[in-house]
Design an enzyme around this catalytic site. Structure first.
Site, PDB file in Angstrom:
ATOM      1  N   THR A  75       1.353   0.466  -7.794  1.00 42.18           N
ATOM      2  CA  THR A  75       0.578   0.365  -9.027  1.00 42.18           C
ATOM      3  C   THR A  75       0.384   1.724  -9.671  1.00 42.18           C
ATOM      4  OG1 THR A  75      -0.568  -1.620  -8.233  1.00 42.18           O
ATOM      5  CG2 THR A  75      -1.623  -0.383 -10.008  1.00 42.18           C
TER       6      THR A  75
ATOM      7  N   ASP B 234      -4.219  -5.246 -10.743  1.00 41.92           N
ATOM      8  CA  ASP B 234      -3.315  -4.116 -10.896  1.00 41.92           C
ATOM      9  C   ASP B 234      -3.035  -3.793 -12.361  1.00 41.92           C
ATOM     10  OD1 ASP B 234      -3.191  -3.935  -8.168  1.00 41.92           O
ATOM     11  OD2 ASP B 234      -1.270  -4.971  -7.987  1.00 41.92           O
TER      12      ASP B 234
ATOM     13  N   THR C 192      -2.288 -10.984  -6.140  1.00 44.48           N
ATOM     14  CA  THR C 192      -2.954 -11.622  -5.006  1.00 44.48           C
ATOM     15  C   THR C 192      -4.085 -10.739  -4.507  1.00 44.48           C
ATOM     16  OG1 THR C 192      -1.501 -10.631  -3.330  1.00 44.48           O
ATOM     17  CG2 THR C 192      -0.776 -12.709  -4.325  1.00 44.48           C
TER      18      THR C 192
ATOM     19  N   LYS D 137       2.816  -8.106 -14.470  1.00 48.26           N
ATOM     20  CA  LYS D 137       2.514  -8.369 -13.059  1.00 48.26           C
ATOM     21  C   LYS D 137       2.708  -9.858 -12.832  1.00 48.26           C
ATOM     22  CE  LYS D 137       0.794  -7.269  -8.937  1.00 48.26           C
ATOM     23  NZ  LYS D 137       1.312  -6.203  -8.049  1.00 48.26           N
TER      24      LYS D 137
ATOM     25  N   PRO E 234       1.123  13.103  -6.372  1.00 49.53           N
ATOM     26  CA  PRO E 234       0.214  13.739  -5.424  1.00 49.53           C
ATOM     27  C   PRO E 234      -0.760  12.734  -4.820  1.00 49.53           C
ATOM     28  CG  PRO E 234      -0.439  14.239  -7.667  1.00 49.53           C
ATOM     29  CD  PRO E 234       0.886  13.545  -7.752  1.00 49.53           C
TER      30      PRO E 234
ATOM     31  N   GLU F 248       0.804  -1.224   0.000  1.00 50.01           N
ATOM     32  CA  GLU F 248       0.000   0.000   0.000  1.00 50.01           C
ATOM     33  C   GLU F 248       0.839   1.276   0.000  1.00 50.01           C
ATOM     34  OE1 GLU F 248      -3.227  -0.299  -0.447  1.00 50.01           O
ATOM     35  OE2 GLU F 248      -3.062  -2.478  -0.316  1.00 50.01           O
TER      36      GLU F 248
END
Length: 238
Positions: A16, A50, A41, A37, A200, A12
């Site tokens: 991606t 993704d 998962t 990729k 951003p 996180e």
């Protein structure tokens, strides 16, 4: 560089979205792009993963996914629990080399961090980068704690003799706190490589056209953009 491995300092952190930005900037520069990729998962069979998100944001790139496992776990664990064969480095290397024959840039987006296990033998994305002799782009968080995990990732890369392409901040808020601003000049030292961009906060929620236009401004020339680390730091009052 024809193959670029994208990893993160953890989960996180924006891998991606950064991958999509790198793809969008390369497309804007007239390069053909493929996104690979190896192991997706935490996504069911019929759900977009993704690769689909990169295609949505970046535009006409070739997207390839080698393995999909439904539980949101490390690839080796997710494959074992699903009763499926894991994706191994040799398979990833073969796919990347095939894509590199017909594309100017191949982006390999890992799962989690650099040393997350791909299979029961303990293979990792670092092994893939080594086999391909490909540089590794590290996506890092902006705030408190990022220097430690960025340094650990850099040391793991250095210990394996892997090339470091640079580091990109995956999400930079409109109002950064003191730690974030202080981290700007320190992240390159922690990474052992240049700071090559900052996306951003909420970039992945932009309309695709706005994302593609913005990507060039979020990434440094090394990644086909116009972003400048010194100018960005000055704008943050650093």
């Amino acid at each position: 560089m024809s193959v670029l491995v994208v990893t993160g300092t953890g989960t996180e952190v924006g891998k991606t979205v950064v991958t999509a930005a790198v793809a969008a900037a390369a497309l804007a520069a007239g390069r053909s792009v493929a996104v690979l990729k190896p192991a997706q998962t935490g996504v069911a069979v019929n759900e977009p993963g993704d690769v689909a998100e990169v295609l949505r944001l970046a535009g006409p790139v070739t997207g390839v996914e080698l393995g999909r496992f439904p539980e949101p776990l490390a690839p080796a664990t997710a494959a074992r629990r699903a009763g499926l064969a894991p994706v191994r480095p040799a398979e990833i290397v073969r796919a990347a080399r095939e894509l590199a024959l017909t594309h100017d840039l191949v982006l390999i987006e890992g799962a989690g961090g650099l040393l997350v296990r791909l299979d029961e033998e303990g293979s990792t994305l670092a092994d893939v980068a080594g086999l391909l002799d490909a540089p590794v782009l590290v996506v890092a968080q902006a705030g408190l704690g990022t220097l430690n995990v960025t340094t650990l990732t850099a040391e793991a890369l250095a210990a394996r003799g892997l090339r470091r392409a640079g580091v990109v901040i995956g999400s930079w808020p409109a109002t950064p706190d003191l730690a974030m601003r202080c981290n700007l000049p320190e992240l390159p030292e922690a990474a052992g490589a240049a700071l090559l961009g900052a996306l951003p906060e909420g970039a992945g929620s932009l309309a695709p056209a706005d994302f593609r236009q913005g990507a060039v401004n979020w990434l440094a020339p090394e990644l086909s953009g116009t972003w400048d680390a010194a100018r960005f730091a000055a704008a943050q009052g650093v």
